[in-house]
Every structure is written in C-alpha cells, then in structure tokens.
Design an enzyme around this catalytic site. Structure first.
Site, PDB file in Angstrom:
ATOM      1  N   SER A  61       8.452   2.370  -2.283  1.00 46.90           N
ATOM      2  CA  SER A  61       8.493   3.796  -1.958  1.00 46.90           C
ATOM      3  C   SER A  61       9.457   4.058  -0.802  1.00 46.90           C
ATOM      4  CB  SER A  61       7.102   4.287  -1.555  1.00 46.90           C
ATOM      5  OG  SER A  61       6.152   3.990  -2.545  1.00 46.90           O
TER       6      SER A  61
HETATM    7  N1  SAH Z   1       3.107   0.401  -2.512  1.00 44.15           N
HETATM    8  C1  SAH Z   1       4.266  -0.128  -3.145  1.00 44.15           C
HETATM    9  C2  SAH Z   1       4.859   0.847  -4.140  1.00 44.15           C
HETATM   10  C3  SAH Z   1       4.997   0.194  -5.453  1.00 44.15           C
HETATM   11  S1  SAH Z   1       5.369   1.218  -6.837  1.00 44.15           S
HETATM   12  C4  SAH Z   1       5.299  -0.590  -2.127  1.00 44.15           C
HETATM   13  O1  SAH Z   1       5.114  -0.364  -0.926  1.00 44.15           O
HETATM   14  O2  SAH Z   1       6.278  -1.236  -2.509  1.00 44.15           O
HETATM   15  C5  SAH Z   1       3.811   1.309  -7.643  1.00 44.15           C
HETATM   16  C6  SAH Z   1       3.182   0.017  -8.081  1.00 44.15           C
HETATM   17  O3  SAH Z   1       1.993   0.347  -8.775  1.00 44.15           O
HETATM   18  C7  SAH Z   1       4.013  -0.827  -9.052  1.00 44.15           C
HETATM   19  O4  SAH Z   1       4.186  -2.109  -8.525  1.00 44.15           O
HETATM   20  C8  SAH Z   1       3.147  -0.868 -10.320  1.00 44.15           C
HETATM   21  O5  SAH Z   1       3.213  -2.088 -11.019  1.00 44.15           O
HETATM   22  C9  SAH Z   1       1.755  -0.618  -9.752  1.00 44.15           C
HETATM   23  N2  SAH Z   1       0.764  -0.137 -10.702  1.00 44.15           N
HETATM   24  C10 SAH Z   1       0.914   0.784 -11.687  1.00 44.15           C
HETATM   25  N3  SAH Z   1      -0.261   0.954 -12.337  1.00 44.15           N
HETATM   26  C11 SAH Z   1      -1.166   0.124 -11.749  1.00 44.15           C
HETATM   27  C12 SAH Z   1      -2.549  -0.166 -11.964  1.00 44.15           C
HETATM   28  N4  SAH Z   1      -3.258   0.432 -12.927  1.00 44.15           N
HETATM   29  N5  SAH Z   1      -3.145  -1.066 -11.166  1.00 44.15           N
HETATM   30  C13 SAH Z   1      -2.461  -1.699 -10.184  1.00 44.15           C
HETATM   31  N6  SAH Z   1      -1.163  -1.471  -9.923  1.00 44.15           N
HETATM   32  C14 SAH Z   1      -0.508  -0.571 -10.701  1.00 44.15           C
END
Ligand code: SAH
Length: 214
Positions: A61
C-alpha cells in the site's frame, strides 16, 4: 544506500502534509525501512507515494494509506491487532511498533514467507503470520482491539464485527472492484456498532469465502 532522508521527505510530503497527526504513527514510519519490503529493482521508488508491485499480482500500500489506516485504529499501545492481508509485511511492521501483538493473515504462502523473512530481519517478533483465508478472521486469537483489512471487500464480513473487543475498531475498505470507501466500525457495546466513512481508496480485492470469489 542511506534512505533516511528519502524517508523523512516521504513523511513530511505524503503523510503530515496530507493531514495525518498521530505522532506515534509518524515516528514509527520514520524508522521502518520501507525499501526492504519491495523488490530490489524498485527500492529507489519505495519512498514515493505509490502502491508498488510485490509479486503474485499484489501491491504494498502507498505510505499515505498505511498512515491513515494506522491512525484510524486510534491506538494507545498494548493492543492486540488483527491484520488481513500481510502482503509485503510493511503495514504489519508499522503496527508491530505501535501495539503489543499483530496477528496477520495472508492467503498467498509465497508472500507470507517473504514477509516473515523481512520482519525477522528487522526484529518484529511480535508479528504472528498465518497462511489462510482471512475473510474468516482469526477466531482462536479473538477478540481484537483493532482489525485492519488491507484488501477491498464487497461487504463487511460478520465475523470481523464478532471478533472485535468492546471498544475495538475495524478499519476496512468496502465497495466495488474499482474503488472502495475506507470505513471505521467501532464496537460500542455487545450489539452496538458505530460506522464512519473516512475516505475513498483503491485496494486489490479481498478474495475468499466472505469476500470476492476471484
Ligand atoms: N498490508 C499489505 C498490503 C498488501 S495488498 C502491505 O503492507 O504490503 C493486500 C493483500 O491481501 C495481498 O497480499 C493479498 O494476497 C491479501 N489477501 C487478499 N484476500 C485475502 C484473504 N481472504 N485472506 C488473507 N489475505 C488476503
């Protein structure tokens, strides 16, 4: 390469100038080496205000959004927080310095593994990562003082409300595939929740049983 100047610039231009006021969030983001959470080829862009690819079609993000979401949890220290969507591990690293324990769920094992490695490298041992579908939360560890969802949900899964402690706050982007509204839901009493719309945002989809099917 010393990124501390770039990091301070990121905080003043993209975090403080845009209205984030929580001093604890600001000082933690000044310390966490964000460039370690992106691929080497992208490290010089780590302190711009963009979401960047981290592989498997996912993104880290943008700094502003990490700051806003962390601030929205209204942390005082000592809390137990659930994060859904570990991704790069950057948001978890920021939270780890603000609370007692971070429970972070990621559905893609590859990303969880990489995040673990970097979090260990910088000493974030109070982040607990699990590979599973985070749309069901993490019931064994509930209730949580805060829940932060870093992927866009079509609606708020019921279990997040249920896994909040009384007084706890849930911060979650809710909406369509193209854009969402960042919501804060506070559990005021056992059966009473307050709901606020904070801002418009754009996240990758929350995929799972109580999220998007793909
Ligand atoms: N907080 C992260 C942002 C990652 S983007 C950072 O600081 O980098 C969102 C993430 O959510 C992705 O890695 C994706 O694989 C995950 N995601 C999507 N659906 C999900 C679910 N049902 N359970 C766990 N993770 C999930």
């Amino acid at each position: 390469m010393d990124y501390s100047i770039a990091r301070r610039r990121m905080i003043s231009q993209h975090v403080v100038a845009r209205g984030v006021q929580d001093q604890n969030v600001i000082s933690v983001m000044e310390q966490i080496p964000r460039h370690l959470f992106v691929e080497e080829a992208l490290q010089s862009q780590a302190y711009t205000d963009y979401a960047l690819p981290i592989g498997d079609k996912q993104t880290i993000s943008q700094p502003y959004m990490v700051a806003v979401m962390s601030e929205a949890l209204q942390l005082k220290g000592g809390e137990r927080v659930l994060e859904v969507g570990t991704g790069s591990g950057y948001q978890a690293a920021v939270l780890s310095k603000l609370v007692a324990h971070v429970y972070s769920v990621e559905r893609i094992a590859n990303l969880a593994r990489r995040a673990r490695r970097i979090l260990d490298q910088i000493g974030c041992s109070n982040v607990h990562i699990r590979v599973s579908d985070g749309t069901s939360g993490w019931s064994d560890q509930a209730p949580f003082d805060g829940i932060i969802v870093t992927a866009g949900a079509p609606q708020v899964p019921d279990c997040y409300r249920e896994q909040l402690a009384i007084g706890g706050r849930l911060v979650i982007p809710v909406g369509g595939a193209d854009y969402q509204v960042l919501k804060r839901i506070t559990r005021i009493e056992e059966d009473r929740y307050d709901e606020e719309d904070l801002l418009e945002c754009r996240f990758v989809p929350l995929i799972g049983q109580h999220g998007w099917s793909r």
